[in-house]
Design an enzyme around this catalytic site. Structure first.
Site, mmCIF file in Angstrom:
data_model
loop_
_atom_site.group_PDB
_atom_site.id
_atom_site.type_symbol
_atom_site.label_atom_id
_atom_site.label_comp_id
_atom_site.label_asym_id
_atom_site.label_seq_id
_atom_site.Cartn_x
_atom_site.Cartn_y
_atom_site.Cartn_z
ATOM 1 N N GLY A 1 -18.269 25.554 -42.168
ATOM 2 C CA GLY A 1 -18.681 24.835 -41.221
ATOM 3 C C GLY A 1 -18.578 23.279 -41.313
ATOM 4 O O GLY A 1 -19.599 22.465 -41.692
ATOM 5 N N LYS B 1 -5.856 34.468 -43.416
ATOM 6 C CA LYS B 1 -6.010 34.679 -42.061
ATOM 7 C C LYS B 1 -6.314 36.010 -41.648
ATOM 8 O O LYS B 1 -5.916 37.122 -42.629
ATOM 9 C CB LYS B 1 -4.662 34.194 -41.455
ATOM 10 N N CYS C 1 -15.924 40.078 -33.990
ATOM 11 C CA CYS C 1 -14.722 40.510 -32.902
ATOM 12 C C CYS C 1 -15.259 41.759 -32.291
ATOM 13 O O CYS C 1 -16.013 42.551 -32.748
ATOM 14 C CB CYS C 1 -13.427 40.542 -33.812
ATOM 15 N N ILE D 1 -20.732 29.725 -41.651
ATOM 16 C CA ILE D 1 -20.457 30.426 -40.252
ATOM 17 C C ILE D 1 -19.149 30.616 -39.779
ATOM 18 O O ILE D 1 -18.254 29.668 -40.051
ATOM 19 C CB ILE D 1 -21.542 29.761 -39.331
ATOM 20 N N ASN D 2 -19.113 31.560 -38.972
ATOM 21 C CA ASN D 2 -17.951 31.698 -37.982
ATOM 22 C C ASN D 2 -18.035 30.699 -36.983
ATOM 23 O O ASN D 2 -19.038 29.854 -36.576
ATOM 24 C CB ASN D 2 -17.757 33.118 -37.635
ATOM 25 N N SER E 1 -11.065 31.031 -43.474
ATOM 26 C CA SER E 1 -10.130 32.172 -43.073
ATOM 27 C C SER E 1 -9.370 31.363 -41.560
ATOM 28 O O SER E 1 -10.128 30.941 -40.921
ATOM 29 C CB SER E 1 -10.612 33.320 -42.694
ATOM 30 N N ALA F 1 -8.864 29.397 -29.448
ATOM 31 C CA ALA F 1 -8.912 30.915 -29.175
ATOM 32 C C ALA F 1 -7.547 31.481 -29.538
ATOM 33 O O ALA F 1 -6.816 31.985 -28.834
ATOM 34 C CB ALA F 1 -9.201 31.031 -27.532
ATOM 35 N N ILE F 2 -7.210 31.292 -31.038
ATOM 36 C CA ILE F 2 -6.175 31.983 -31.356
ATOM 37 C C ILE F 2 -6.022 33.245 -31.316
ATOM 38 O O ILE F 2 -4.981 34.034 -30.758
ATOM 39 C CB ILE F 2 -5.947 31.840 -32.772
HETATM 40 C C1 LIG Z 1 -7.789 27.907 -35.754
HETATM 41 C C2 LIG Z 1 -8.815 28.654 -36.483
HETATM 42 C C3 LIG Z 1 -8.658 30.020 -36.744
HETATM 43 C C4 LIG Z 1 -9.609 30.744 -37.213
HETATM 44 N N1 LIG Z 1 -9.527 32.424 -37.625
HETATM 45 C C5 LIG Z 1 -10.444 32.990 -38.349
HETATM 46 C C6 LIG Z 1 -10.075 34.134 -38.772
HETATM 47 O O1 LIG Z 1 -8.845 34.736 -38.535
HETATM 48 N N2 LIG Z 1 -11.225 34.986 -39.246
HETATM 49 C C7 LIG Z 1 -12.447 34.563 -39.350
HETATM 50 O O2 LIG Z 1 -13.241 34.892 -40.024
HETATM 51 N N3 LIG Z 1 -12.667 33.185 -39.093
HETATM 52 C C8 LIG Z 1 -11.602 32.514 -38.496
HETATM 53 N N4 LIG Z 1 -12.141 31.004 -38.085
HETATM 54 C C9 LIG Z 1 -13.092 30.470 -38.603
HETATM 55 C C10 LIG Z 1 -13.203 29.380 -39.689
HETATM 56 O O3 LIG Z 1 -12.729 30.428 -40.828
HETATM 57 C C11 LIG Z 1 -14.634 28.820 -40.033
HETATM 58 O O4 LIG Z 1 -15.625 30.078 -40.081
HETATM 59 C C12 LIG Z 1 -15.207 28.075 -39.246
HETATM 60 O O5 LIG Z 1 -13.861 27.284 -38.522
HETATM 61 C C13 LIG Z 1 -15.912 27.018 -39.429
HETATM 62 O O6 LIG Z 1 -15.564 26.126 -40.492
HETATM 63 P P1 LIG Z 1 -14.949 24.710 -40.235
HETATM 64 O O7 LIG Z 1 -15.825 23.937 -39.378
HETATM 65 O O8 LIG Z 1 -14.747 23.942 -41.482
HETATM 66 O O9 LIG Z 1 -13.304 24.984 -39.534
HETATM 67 C C14 LIG Z 1 -10.935 30.385 -37.576
HETATM 68 C C15 LIG Z 1 -11.097 29.057 -37.499
HETATM 69 C C16 LIG Z 1 -10.280 28.130 -36.820
HETATM 70 C C17 LIG Z 1 -10.516 26.743 -36.462
#
Ligand SMILES: Cc1cc2nc3c(=O)[nH]c(=O)nc-3n(C[C@H](O)[C@H](O)[C@H](O)COP(=O)(O)O)c2cc1C
Length: 311
Positions: free
Chosen positions: A252, A45, A139, A200-201, A21, A70-71
């Site tokens: 992650g 998203k 959140c 993970i988030n 997401s 920090a979108i």
């Molecule tokens: C730009 C950006 C926006 C994100 N927006 C969301 C979101 O709207 N909801 C959510 O649950 N996670 C959000 N995430 C977290 C990602 O879904 C993911 O859990 C996290 O980035 C770890 O995976 P990665 O290292 O492959 O990016 C966001 C991450 C990034 C980088």
């Protein structure tokens, strides 16, 4: 031939690779940059009831090993999402993979209402692409003191139960990584009726501009994603798998097939590609090809047989 099909808590995925997401827009934006046949699901998203502006800019900073963002969950709101975005996704993407809708809110009631409306919409032809709900619990609980929903097992349990009561769609709960022990949170989701976990988030982080002597992000801090968080995520997936039979969607720092295979061996049923898509939109394809090659080389007839093989 390796079977790539997996079942994530009732969500049938043709491959074990999804998008994470917030890193793949609302799902249609990469049509033309990626052949979606490698994807078992697309995660949209984060969406809440009303449109949300997100944080002031600058809202992302590249760092060694990843990205701090920090979108602030900018989004169009649920009406626009259901009336315009989901039908557009189905129209723009040939053989569109099932969509996981990532939801958030400021209260338990808001999550429940978003889930109810998504479930209603998923039964219509225009929004039939909606196949699962993923709750982002990282959140703030605005109505009850501002702590995040994902950092108190009893609040988390209440949230999951309330959403569960409103939907029969596969319900995935996305856990926060910044907890001392993931097990009480896993149990809270299990008891609340979740069908799967995702983890993970991003991890809380910040960057300082040393010349200006000020934080780089307008929001001061943000969340770290990318290569640097991968080993942290592997441990959390390993621990969660030990604590539950719920299937796990792991994310992650998946950049290569090797990263995804680690997650599967740690206990994940499927993986999601996030930040890596920004630098290489074909990451999901490379990852799937590499998983299949690994299965062939090690004599696994099905990707599903990898889940938890490192335990
Ligand atoms: C730009 C950006 C926006 C994100 N927006 C969301 C979101 O709207 N909801 C959510 O649950 N996670 C959000 N995430 C977290 C990602 O879904 C993911 O859990 C996290 O980035 C770890 O995976 P990665 O290292 O492959 O990016 C966001 C991450 C990034 C980088």
């Amino acid at each position: 031939m390796v079977s790539t099909k997996v079942n994530l808590g009732g969500l049938e995925m043709a491959t074990p690779v999804a998008t994470a997401s917030g890193t793949f827009g609302y799902g249609f934006e990469y049509a033309g940059a990626l052949d979606y046949s490698c994807l078992g699901a697309v995660t949209a998203k984060g969406i809440r009831l009303a449109p949300w502006p997100g944080n002031a800019m600058p809202r992302h900073a590249e760092v060694y090993g990843g990205l701090v963002n920090a979108i602030g969950l900018q989004g169009t709101g649920l009406d626009h999402f259901l009336d315009i975005t989901v039908p557009h996704y189905t129209a723009q993407v040939k053989d569109a993979p099932p969509m996981i809708v990532n939801i958030w809110g400021g209260s338990v009631d808001e999550y429940a209402e978003v889930a109810r409306r998504l479930t209603e919409a998923a039964a219509t032809p225009e929004c039939a692409a909606i196949k699962a709900i993923e709750c982002n619990v990282s959140c703030p609980n605005v109505k009850e003191g501002g702590h995040t929903f994902g950092q108190d097992p009893s609040v988390l349990n209440r949230l999951v139960s309330a959403v569960r009561a409103k939907t029969a769609l596969p319900l995935i709960v996305k856990l926060a990584p910044n907890v001392p022990d993931v097990r009480p949170y896993v149990k809270a989701c299990e008891d609340g009726g979740a069908d799967a976990l995702s983890m993970i988030n991003t991890i809380p982080a910040m960057v300082i501009d040393i010349e200006r002597r000020r934080p780089v992000l307008a929001n001061v801090s943000g969340g770290l994603s990318g290569r640097g968080i991968h080993p942290v995520a592997v441990k959390l997936v390993y621990d969660a798998h030990k604590a539950t039979k719920l299937p796990i969607l792991a994310m992650g720092g998946v950049y290569e097939a090797k990263d995804a295979i680690e997650f599967l061996l740690a206990g994940a049923t499927a993986v999601a590609v996030g930040t890596a898509t920004f630098s290489d939109p074909s990451t999901a394809r490379r990852v799937l090809d590499g998983i299949e090659e690994y299965c062939t080389r090690h004599g696994f007839a099905s990707v599903a047989d990898l889940a938890g093989a490192a335990h």
